[in-house]
Design an enzyme around this catalytic site. Structure first.
Site, short mmCIF file in Angstrom:
data_model
loop_
_atom_site.label_atom_id
_atom_site.label_comp_id
_atom_site.label_asym_id
_atom_site.label_seq_id
_atom_site.Cartn_x
_atom_site.Cartn_y
_atom_site.Cartn_z
N LYS A 1 10.00 101.05 64.87
CA LYS A 1 9.54 99.80 65.52
C LYS A 1 8.52 99.10 64.60
O LYS A 1 8.65 99.18 63.38
CB LYS A 1 8.99 100.10 66.91
CG LYS A 1 9.96 100.97 67.72
CD LYS A 1 9.60 101.10 69.16
CE LYS A 1 10.63 101.98 69.85
NZ LYS A 1 10.48 102.04 71.28
N HIS B 1 18.45 96.55 70.83
CA HIS B 1 17.43 97.42 71.42
C HIS B 1 16.80 96.69 72.60
O HIS B 1 16.66 95.46 72.58
CB HIS B 1 16.36 97.76 70.37
CG HIS B 1 15.41 98.81 70.84
ND1 HIS B 1 14.38 98.53 71.71
CD2 HIS B 1 15.36 100.14 70.61
CE1 HIS B 1 13.74 99.66 71.97
NE2 HIS B 1 14.30 100.65 71.32
N GLU C 1 13.90 96.27 73.49
CA GLU C 1 12.74 95.43 73.15
C GLU C 1 13.19 94.09 72.59
O GLU C 1 12.49 93.08 72.74
CB GLU C 1 11.82 96.20 72.18
CG GLU C 1 11.07 97.30 72.93
CD GLU C 1 10.75 98.54 72.12
OE1 GLU C 1 10.74 98.48 70.88
OE2 GLU C 1 10.51 99.60 72.76
N GLU D 1 20.16 104.00 76.03
CA GLU D 1 18.71 104.07 76.14
C GLU D 1 18.29 103.45 77.48
O GLU D 1 18.15 102.22 77.57
CB GLU D 1 18.05 103.29 75.00
CG GLU D 1 18.29 103.89 73.64
CD GLU D 1 17.11 103.63 72.71
OE1 GLU D 1 16.59 104.58 72.14
OE2 GLU D 1 16.70 102.46 72.58
N GLY E 1 9.45 105.26 75.76
CA GLY E 1 7.99 105.32 75.60
C GLY E 1 7.23 105.72 76.86
O GLY E 1 6.02 105.55 76.93
N SER F 1 12.22 108.67 75.15
CA SER F 1 11.30 109.81 75.31
C SER F 1 11.88 111.13 74.78
O SER F 1 11.70 112.18 75.38
CB SER F 1 10.86 109.95 76.78
OG SER F 1 10.09 108.83 77.15
N GLY G 1 12.06 107.16 69.11
CA GLY G 1 11.03 106.16 68.82
C GLY G 1 9.74 106.83 68.36
O GLY G 1 9.63 107.31 67.24
N GLY G 2 8.78 106.92 69.28
CA GLY G 2 7.43 107.41 68.95
C GLY G 2 7.42 108.73 68.18
O GLY G 2 6.66 108.87 67.21
P1 PGA Z 1 10.79 106.48 72.48
O1 PGA Z 1 11.61 105.18 72.04
O2 PGA Z 1 11.42 107.67 71.82
O3 PGA Z 1 9.38 106.24 71.99
O4 PGA Z 1 10.87 106.57 73.96
C1 PGA Z 1 13.00 105.22 71.88
C2 PGA Z 1 13.50 103.88 71.40
O5 PGA Z 1 12.93 102.86 71.79
O6 PGA Z 1 14.47 103.81 70.63
#
Ligand code: PGA
Length: 261
Positions: free
Chosen positions: A14, A99, A101, A169, A175, A211, A232-233
Protein backbone atom coordinates in the site's frame (compact mmCIF):
# COMPACT_ATOMS: atom_id res chain seq x y z
CA UNK A 1 9.01 -16.26 -15.34
CA UNK A 2 5.62 -16.49 -13.71
CA UNK A 3 4.98 -19.92 -12.23
CA UNK A 4 1.31 -20.85 -12.28
CA UNK A 5 1.43 -24.04 -10.26
CA UNK A 6 2.91 -22.93 -6.93
CA UNK A 7 1.02 -21.27 -4.05
CA UNK A 8 1.26 -17.52 -4.52
CA UNK A 9 2.15 -15.20 -1.64
CA UNK A 10 1.68 -11.52 -2.47
CA UNK A 11 2.73 -8.62 -0.24
CA UNK A 12 0.71 -5.45 -0.84
CA UNK A 13 2.68 -2.62 0.76
CA UNK A 14 0.00 0.00 0.00
CA UNK A 15 1.28 3.58 0.61
CA UNK A 16 4.17 2.50 2.82
CA UNK A 17 7.90 2.45 2.32
CA UNK A 18 10.86 4.74 1.66
CA UNK A 19 13.86 3.74 -0.41
CA UNK A 20 16.53 2.76 2.12
CA UNK A 21 14.40 0.71 4.55
CA UNK A 22 12.54 -0.86 1.62
CA UNK A 23 15.78 -2.01 0.01
CA UNK A 24 16.94 -3.37 3.37
CA UNK A 25 13.68 -5.26 3.89
CA UNK A 26 13.71 -6.90 0.44
CA UNK A 27 17.40 -7.75 0.73
CA UNK A 28 16.74 -9.40 4.10
CA UNK A 29 13.75 -11.30 2.70
CA UNK A 30 15.77 -12.43 -0.29
CA UNK A 31 18.68 -13.54 1.89
CA UNK A 32 16.32 -15.57 4.08
CA UNK A 33 14.83 -17.25 1.00
CA UNK A 34 18.19 -18.06 -0.58
CA UNK A 35 18.94 -21.78 -0.76
CA UNK A 36 15.40 -22.65 0.30
CA UNK A 37 13.44 -24.98 -1.99
CA UNK A 38 11.15 -22.94 -4.24
CA UNK A 39 7.79 -24.27 -3.13
CA UNK A 40 5.87 -21.03 -3.46
CA UNK A 41 5.90 -17.92 -5.63
CA UNK A 42 6.59 -14.71 -3.69
CA UNK A 43 5.66 -11.28 -5.03
CA UNK A 44 5.78 -7.80 -3.53
CA UNK A 45 3.70 -4.78 -4.53
CA UNK A 46 5.51 -1.67 -3.29
CA UNK A 47 4.55 1.92 -4.12
CA UNK A 48 5.47 2.90 -7.68
CA UNK A 49 8.29 5.17 -6.46
CA UNK A 50 10.21 2.12 -5.20
CA UNK A 51 9.86 -0.19 -8.19
CA UNK A 52 13.07 0.80 -9.98
CA UNK A 53 15.11 0.70 -6.74
CA UNK A 54 13.81 -2.79 -5.91
CA UNK A 55 13.87 -4.26 -9.42
CA UNK A 56 17.40 -5.69 -9.33
CA UNK A 57 17.19 -6.96 -5.76
CA UNK A 58 13.95 -8.79 -6.59
CA UNK A 59 15.49 -10.25 -9.73
CA UNK A 60 18.54 -11.43 -7.82
CA UNK A 61 16.42 -13.31 -5.26
CA UNK A 62 13.63 -14.54 -7.53
CA UNK A 63 10.99 -12.33 -5.90
CA UNK A 64 8.28 -11.16 -8.30
CA UNK A 65 7.49 -7.45 -8.49
CA UNK A 66 4.10 -5.87 -9.10
CA UNK A 67 2.26 -2.54 -9.17
CA UNK A 68 -0.73 -1.61 -7.01
CA UNK A 69 -2.78 -0.11 -9.85
CA UNK A 70 -2.41 0.99 -13.48
CA UNK A 71 -4.21 3.15 -16.00
CA UNK A 72 -6.54 1.79 -18.65
CA UNK A 73 -4.84 4.18 -21.09
CA UNK A 74 -1.57 3.50 -22.83
CA UNK A 75 -0.09 7.00 -22.64
CA UNK A 76 -0.96 10.67 -22.86
CA UNK A 77 -2.39 13.50 -20.80
CA UNK A 78 -3.37 11.58 -17.64
CA UNK A 79 -1.61 13.42 -14.82
CA UNK A 80 -0.69 11.20 -11.92
CA UNK A 81 -1.45 7.93 -13.69
CA UNK A 82 0.92 5.09 -14.53
CA UNK A 83 0.47 2.85 -17.56
CA UNK A 84 0.78 -0.92 -17.58
CA UNK A 85 3.75 -0.65 -19.96
CA UNK A 86 5.49 1.64 -17.43
CA UNK A 87 5.04 -1.01 -14.74
CA UNK A 88 6.45 -3.63 -17.08
CA UNK A 89 9.36 -1.31 -17.85
CA UNK A 90 10.02 -0.97 -14.10
CA UNK A 91 10.40 -4.74 -13.69
CA UNK A 92 6.82 -5.75 -12.87
CA UNK A 93 5.14 -8.96 -13.96
CA UNK A 94 1.97 -8.33 -11.94
CA UNK A 95 -0.53 -5.61 -11.07
CA UNK A 96 -3.24 -5.53 -8.38
CA UNK A 97 -6.50 -4.06 -9.69
CA UNK A 98 -9.78 -3.25 -7.98
CA UNK A 99 -8.46 -3.38 -4.43
CA UNK A 100 -11.26 -2.26 -2.12
CA UNK A 101 -9.24 0.84 -1.18
CA UNK A 102 -9.33 1.84 -4.87
CA UNK A 103 -13.00 0.89 -5.20
CA UNK A 104 -14.02 2.75 -2.01
CA UNK A 105 -11.60 5.70 -1.75
CA UNK A 106 -11.18 6.38 -5.48
CA UNK A 107 -14.69 5.32 -6.47
CA UNK A 108 -13.40 2.88 -9.06
CA UNK A 109 -16.15 0.89 -10.70
CA UNK A 110 -15.91 -2.69 -11.89
CA UNK A 111 -16.02 -1.58 -15.52
CA UNK A 112 -13.06 0.76 -14.94
CA UNK A 113 -11.23 -2.16 -13.39
CA UNK A 114 -12.07 -4.34 -16.39
CA UNK A 115 -10.59 -1.73 -18.76
CA UNK A 116 -7.46 -1.47 -16.62
CA UNK A 117 -7.12 -5.25 -16.60
CA UNK A 118 -7.45 -5.41 -20.38
CA UNK A 119 -4.69 -2.79 -20.69
CA UNK A 120 -2.52 -4.74 -18.25
CA UNK A 121 -2.97 -7.93 -20.28
CA UNK A 122 -2.02 -6.09 -23.48
CA UNK A 123 1.21 -5.00 -21.76
CA UNK A 124 1.97 -8.58 -20.68
CA UNK A 125 1.15 -8.23 -16.98
CA UNK A 126 -0.64 -10.78 -14.83
CA UNK A 127 -3.60 -9.12 -13.10
CA UNK A 128 -4.77 -9.77 -9.55
CA UNK A 129 -8.38 -8.59 -9.57
CA UNK A 130 -9.85 -8.09 -6.10
CA UNK A 131 -13.48 -8.78 -5.18
CA UNK A 132 -15.24 -8.81 -1.84
CA UNK A 133 -18.21 -7.60 0.16
CA UNK A 134 -18.46 -4.86 2.80
CA UNK A 135 -19.67 -5.52 6.34
CA UNK A 136 -23.03 -3.97 5.50
CA UNK A 137 -23.48 -6.12 2.38
CA UNK A 138 -22.55 -9.20 4.41
CA UNK A 139 -25.07 -8.36 7.13
CA UNK A 140 -27.79 -7.89 4.52
CA UNK A 141 -26.99 -11.31 3.00
CA UNK A 142 -25.78 -9.73 -0.24
CA UNK A 143 -22.17 -10.96 -0.20
CA UNK A 144 -22.42 -13.54 -2.98
CA UNK A 145 -24.54 -11.30 -5.20
CA UNK A 146 -22.00 -8.48 -4.84
CA UNK A 147 -19.09 -10.80 -5.63
CA UNK A 148 -20.96 -12.25 -8.59
CA UNK A 149 -21.49 -8.80 -10.07
CA UNK A 150 -17.89 -7.78 -9.44
CA UNK A 151 -16.69 -10.92 -11.22
CA UNK A 152 -18.97 -10.41 -14.21
CA UNK A 153 -18.06 -6.75 -14.62
CA UNK A 154 -14.36 -6.64 -13.61
CA UNK A 155 -12.82 -9.50 -15.57
CA UNK A 156 -12.06 -8.70 -19.22
CA UNK A 157 -12.42 -11.11 -22.12
CA UNK A 158 -8.63 -11.23 -22.40
CA UNK A 159 -8.43 -13.06 -19.05
CA UNK A 160 -7.04 -16.60 -19.06
CA UNK A 161 -5.58 -18.80 -16.33
CA UNK A 162 -2.02 -17.72 -17.10
CA UNK A 163 -2.63 -13.95 -16.96
CA UNK A 164 -5.32 -13.58 -14.32
CA UNK A 165 -5.67 -14.23 -10.60
CA UNK A 166 -8.74 -13.39 -8.53
CA UNK A 167 -8.32 -12.27 -4.91
CA UNK A 168 -11.22 -12.68 -2.50
CA UNK A 169 -10.83 -9.90 0.05
CA UNK A 170 -13.82 -9.27 2.32
CA UNK A 171 -13.61 -5.51 2.89
CA UNK A 172 -14.48 -5.92 6.58
CA UNK A 173 -11.49 -8.26 7.06
CA UNK A 174 -8.88 -5.87 5.67
CA UNK A 175 -6.65 -4.44 8.40
CA UNK A 176 -9.14 -5.34 11.13
CA UNK A 177 -7.75 -8.60 12.53
CA UNK A 178 -11.08 -10.28 11.63
CA UNK A 179 -11.38 -13.09 9.09
CA UNK A 180 -14.28 -15.19 7.84
CA UNK A 181 -14.39 -18.76 9.16
CA UNK A 182 -12.48 -21.33 7.12
CA UNK A 183 -15.83 -22.80 6.02
CA UNK A 184 -17.00 -19.40 4.80
CA UNK A 185 -13.76 -18.92 2.87
CA UNK A 186 -14.10 -22.43 1.38
CA UNK A 187 -17.66 -21.73 0.27
CA UNK A 188 -16.87 -18.31 -1.18
CA UNK A 189 -13.83 -19.57 -3.07
CA UNK A 190 -15.95 -22.41 -4.42
CA UNK A 191 -18.58 -19.89 -5.50
CA UNK A 192 -15.94 -17.73 -7.24
CA UNK A 193 -14.38 -20.72 -8.98
CA UNK A 194 -17.78 -21.95 -10.15
CA UNK A 195 -18.83 -18.54 -11.40
CA UNK A 196 -15.58 -17.95 -13.22
CA UNK A 197 -16.00 -21.28 -14.96
CA UNK A 198 -19.62 -20.59 -15.88
CA UNK A 199 -19.09 -17.04 -17.08
CA UNK A 200 -15.74 -17.31 -18.78
CA UNK A 201 -15.40 -21.05 -19.34
CA UNK A 202 -11.96 -20.61 -17.83
CA UNK A 203 -10.53 -21.55 -14.45
CA UNK A 204 -8.64 -18.98 -12.39
CA UNK A 205 -6.33 -19.08 -9.42
CA UNK A 206 -7.96 -17.57 -6.34
CA UNK A 207 -6.15 -15.90 -3.43
CA UNK A 208 -7.58 -15.05 -0.03
CA UNK A 209 -6.76 -11.64 1.51
CA UNK A 210 -7.75 -9.84 4.73
CA UNK A 211 -5.89 -9.96 8.07
CA UNK A 212 -3.52 -12.73 6.98
CA UNK A 213 -0.76 -13.32 9.53
CA UNK A 214 1.91 -15.95 10.06
CA UNK A 215 -0.35 -17.48 12.74
CA UNK A 216 -3.36 -18.10 10.45
CA UNK A 217 -1.62 -18.56 7.07
CA UNK A 218 -1.30 -22.33 7.20
CA UNK A 219 -4.97 -22.92 8.03
CA UNK A 220 -6.03 -20.51 5.27
CA UNK A 221 -3.79 -22.22 2.74
CA UNK A 222 -5.24 -25.62 3.58
CA UNK A 223 -8.72 -24.49 2.53
CA UNK A 224 -9.57 -26.07 -0.85
CA UNK A 225 -9.23 -23.61 -3.75
CA UNK A 226 -7.18 -21.12 -1.75
CA UNK A 227 -4.27 -20.82 -4.17
CA UNK A 228 -2.34 -18.26 -2.18
CA UNK A 229 -2.62 -15.19 0.02
CA UNK A 230 -2.75 -11.45 -0.54
CA UNK A 231 -1.10 -9.93 2.51
CA UNK A 232 -1.25 -6.27 3.55
CA UNK A 233 0.14 -5.13 6.91
CA UNK A 234 2.02 -8.36 7.67
CA UNK A 235 4.01 -8.08 4.44
CA UNK A 236 5.85 -5.06 5.88
CA UNK A 237 7.24 -7.09 8.77
CA UNK A 238 10.05 -9.40 7.79
CA UNK A 239 9.36 -12.10 10.42
CA UNK A 240 5.63 -12.17 9.73
CA UNK A 241 6.02 -12.31 5.96
CA UNK A 242 8.65 -15.05 6.18
CA UNK A 243 6.31 -16.98 8.50
CA UNK A 244 3.56 -16.75 5.87
CA UNK A 245 5.94 -17.93 3.14
CA UNK A 246 7.00 -20.82 5.37
CA UNK A 247 3.33 -21.76 5.87
CA UNK A 248 2.86 -21.79 2.09
CA UNK A 249 5.81 -24.10 1.68
CA UNK A 250 4.56 -26.57 4.22
CA UNK A 251 0.95 -26.55 3.03
CA UNK A 252 1.34 -27.38 -0.62
CA UNK A 253 -0.33 -30.22 -2.43
CA UNK A 254 -1.90 -29.87 -5.89
CA UNK A 255 -5.49 -30.11 -4.62
CA UNK A 256 -4.90 -27.45 -2.00
CA UNK A 257 -3.32 -24.91 -4.29
CA UNK A 258 -6.56 -23.51 -5.57
CA UNK A 259 -6.06 -24.59 -9.14
CA UNK A 260 -9.29 -26.02 -10.50
CA UNK A 261 -7.74 -27.19 -13.71
P1 PGA B 1 -4.34 -6.73 5.52
O1 PGA B 1 -4.63 -6.14 4.06
O2 PGA B 1 -3.54 -7.99 5.35
O3 PGA B 1 -3.55 -5.66 6.22
O4 PGA B 1 -5.65 -6.99 6.16
C1 PGA B 1 -4.90 -6.99 2.98
C2 PGA B 1 -5.07 -6.18 1.72
O5 PGA B 1 -5.59 -5.06 1.80
O6 PGA B 1 -4.71 -6.62 0.62
Amino acid sequence: MVNTSLPFIAGNWKMNGLKVPAMELVTALGAALTNQPKECEVAIFPPATLLISLMNICKQYGIQLGGQDCSSEEKGAFTGDISAAMLKDAGCNYVILGHSERRCLHLETSTTIRDKAAAAHRAGLVTIICVGETQEQREKGQALAVIHQQLVESIPLSAIYENSIIAYEPVWAIGTGKTPTLEEIRDTHHFIADNALKQFEKPFRILYGGSVKAANAKDLLLVPQVGGLLVGGASLEKGEFLGIIEAARSSSSPRRRGSIR
